[in-house]
Design a protein around this motif. Sequence first.
Motif, PDB file in Angstrom:
ATOM      1  N   ALA A   1      -2.066   3.065   5.989  1.00  0.00           N
ATOM      2  CA  ALA A   1      -1.037   3.260   4.970  1.00  0.00           C
ATOM      3  C   ALA A   1      -0.936   4.729   4.565  1.00  0.00           C
ATOM      4  O   ALA A   1       0.166   5.241   4.334  1.00  0.00           O
ATOM      5  N   ALA A   2      -2.070   5.405   4.489  1.00  0.00           N
ATOM      6  CA  ALA A   2      -2.054   6.833   4.131  1.00  0.00           C
ATOM      7  C   ALA A   2      -1.253   7.635   5.149  1.00  0.00           C
ATOM      8  O   ALA A   2      -0.502   8.558   4.790  1.00  0.00           O
ATOM      9  N   GLY A   3      -1.398   7.281   6.441  1.00  0.00           N
ATOM     10  CA  GLY A   3      -0.608   7.963   7.465  1.00  0.00           C
ATOM     11  C   GLY A   3       0.868   7.702   7.315  1.00  0.00           C
ATOM     12  O   GLY A   3       1.698   8.616   7.488  1.00  0.00           O
ATOM     13  N   ALA A   4       1.231   6.467   6.976  1.00  0.00           N
ATOM     14  CA  ALA A   4       2.638   6.129   6.782  1.00  0.00           C
ATOM     15  C   ALA A   4       3.212   6.844   5.561  1.00  0.00           C
ATOM     16  O   ALA A   4       4.344   7.339   5.579  1.00  0.00           O
ATOM     17  N   ILE A   5       2.430   6.910   4.484  1.00  0.00           N
ATOM     18  CA  ILE A   5       2.874   7.610   3.278  1.00  0.00           C
ATOM     19  C   ILE A   5       3.119   9.088   3.574  1.00  0.00           C
ATOM     20  O   ILE A   5       4.138   9.661   3.167  1.00  0.00           O
TER      21      ILE A   5
ATOM     22  N   TYR B   1       0.819  -1.208   0.000  1.00  0.00           N
ATOM     23  CA  TYR B   1       0.000   0.000   0.000  1.00  0.00           C
ATOM     24  C   TYR B   1       0.861   1.270   0.000  1.00  0.00           C
ATOM     25  O   TYR B   1       0.421   2.318  -0.469  1.00  0.00           O
ATOM     26  N   VAL B   2       2.066   1.157   0.546  1.00  0.00           N
ATOM     27  CA  VAL B   2       2.888   2.346   0.782  1.00  0.00           C
ATOM     28  C   VAL B   2       3.966   2.538  -0.278  1.00  0.00           C
ATOM     29  O   VAL B   2       4.167   3.653  -0.786  1.00  0.00           O
ATOM     30  N   MET B   3       4.671   1.489  -0.644  1.00  0.00           N
ATOM     31  CA  MET B   3       5.861   1.608  -1.482  1.00  0.00           C
ATOM     32  C   MET B   3       5.631   2.312  -2.815  1.00  0.00           C
ATOM     33  O   MET B   3       6.489   3.108  -3.255  1.00  0.00           O
ATOM     34  N   PRO B   4       4.509   2.082  -3.533  1.00  0.00           N
ATOM     35  CA  PRO B   4       4.337   2.774  -4.817  1.00  0.00           C
ATOM     36  C   PRO B   4       4.316   4.299  -4.713  1.00  0.00           C
ATOM     37  O   PRO B   4       4.602   4.990  -5.701  1.00  0.00           O
TER      38      PRO B   4
ATOM     39  N   CYS C   1      12.307   4.798  -1.247  1.00  0.00           N
ATOM     40  CA  CYS C   1      12.422   4.829   0.211  1.00  0.00           C
ATOM     41  C   CYS C   1      12.773   3.425   0.711  1.00  0.00           C
ATOM     42  O   CYS C   1      12.104   2.450   0.352  1.00  0.00           O
ATOM     43  N   PRO C   2      13.802   3.284   1.546  1.00  0.00           N
ATOM     44  CA  PRO C   2      14.186   1.961   2.053  1.00  0.00           C
ATOM     45  C   PRO C   2      13.060   1.316   2.858  1.00  0.00           C
ATOM     46  O   PRO C   2      12.289   1.994   3.538  1.00  0.00           O
ATOM     47  N   ASP C   3      12.988   0.004   2.771  1.00  0.00           N
ATOM     48  CA  ASP C   3      11.931  -0.732   3.465  1.00  0.00           C
ATOM     49  C   ASP C   3      11.911  -0.438   4.959  1.00  0.00           C
ATOM     50  O   ASP C   3      10.832  -0.307   5.562  1.00  0.00           O
ATOM     51  N   GLN C   4      13.074  -0.352   5.594  1.00  0.00           N
ATOM     52  CA  GLN C   4      13.118  -0.162   7.044  1.00  0.00           C
ATOM     53  C   GLN C   4      12.526   1.182   7.449  1.00  0.00           C
ATOM     54  O   GLN C   4      11.869   1.299   8.492  1.00  0.00           O
ATOM     55  N   ILE C   5      12.745   2.203   6.631  1.00  0.00           N
ATOM     56  CA  ILE C   5      12.151   3.507   6.928  1.00  0.00           C
ATOM     57  C   ILE C   5      10.642   3.437   6.759  1.00  0.00           C
ATOM     58  O   ILE C   5       9.874   3.978   7.576  1.00  0.00           O
ATOM     59  N   VAL C   6      10.196   2.749   5.721  1.00  0.00           N
ATOM     60  CA  VAL C   6       8.754   2.597   5.499  1.00  0.00           C
ATOM     61  C   VAL C   6       8.122   1.825   6.656  1.00  0.00           C
ATOM     62  O   VAL C   6       7.077   2.216   7.183  1.00  0.00           O
ATOM     63  N   LEU C   7       8.739   0.739   7.082  1.00  0.00           N
ATOM     64  CA  LEU C   7       8.193  -0.070   8.170  1.00  0.00           C
ATOM     65  C   LEU C   7       8.118   0.718   9.472  1.00  0.00           C
ATOM     66  O   LEU C   7       7.146   0.590  10.230  1.00  0.00           O
ATOM     67  N   GLN C   8       9.129   1.526   9.736  1.00  0.00           N
ATOM     68  CA  GLN C   8       9.096   2.344  10.947  1.00  0.00           C
ATOM     69  C   GLN C   8       7.941   3.330  10.915  1.00  0.00           C
ATOM     70  O   GLN C   8       7.249   3.548  11.925  1.00  0.00           O
ATOM     71  N   ASN C   9       7.682   3.919   9.757  1.00  0.00           N
ATOM     72  CA  ASN C   9       6.585   4.873   9.654  1.00  0.00           C
ATOM     73  C   ASN C   9       5.224   4.184   9.624  1.00  0.00           C
ATOM     74  O   ASN C   9       4.232   4.774  10.049  1.00  0.00           O
ATOM     75  N   ILE C  10       5.168   2.962   9.157  1.00  0.00           N
ATOM     76  CA  ILE C  10       3.936   2.177   9.278  1.00  0.00           C
ATOM     77  C   ILE C  10       3.642   1.937  10.755  1.00  0.00           C
ATOM     78  O   ILE C  10       2.505   2.087  11.218  1.00  0.00           O
TER      79      ILE C  10
END
Length: 232
Positions: free
Chosen positions: A157-161, A21-24, A29-38
């Motif tokens: 996901a919107a919040g993480a994005i 939901y987030v990566m596109p 953005c590195p996965d670890q940064i995305v996961l932290q923000n999720i």
Amino acid sequence: VYNMSYIDPNNKLGFDALLPYVMPQVNGCPDQIVLQNIRLSVIEFTRRSGMLHDTQQYDLQQQVTEYQLTTECGYDIVRVFRVTVDGRWEYSPVNRKLPSGFGAFVYHMASPTIIHLRRPPATDDALGLEVETIVQPKQDSCVLDNYLYEMWAEGIAAGAIARCLTIPQTNWYDPKLAADFQLKFRKELTRCRAEIDRSFSTSSMMKAPAWIGPGNRGWGGGYQGGWNGGSW
């Protein structure tokens, strides 16, 4: 909604379930940064909505008024939602310890996880205290409650994005787009809170009628002063 809002230790997913939901939206953005923000988005969503509940039972001890509250591993208690004694007396919250002689079926929080019952039990009562709390994942949590994923994946996901898009000096930095996703996050949060309020309201047909202690109805020891003891 009511039943599924209770945490289920046996029904979990990893935060990486939200990566598609987030990566596109945050290319590069590195996965670890995305996961932290999720994780941060999940914590904010659950804390502000009050959607995740947990119920624990405790042994009441004769003349003991204070009890340490716990919840499932991986979660923190946000606040107490309901306190029931002996399966029938529903205690009401006050925001400080009452003077001697006032109040009966009330409680206050001596600390974030220690509850003080105004009326101590006269005898031991195994599992006589039931406390329902609103919880949120811990800062180091690695799992996502399945209910969150099934019902609120896009909002979280919107919040993480939005968080990722506001990281400065990155290739994916886009504050204008972040504002759009933040708005979507807030709309989903508002919708979630409305659904949870309906599910947990006193008029819900899914709940048994609560027994209210006489001290909370203004007689039998109820506090009649002008102080607003019912506020959180």
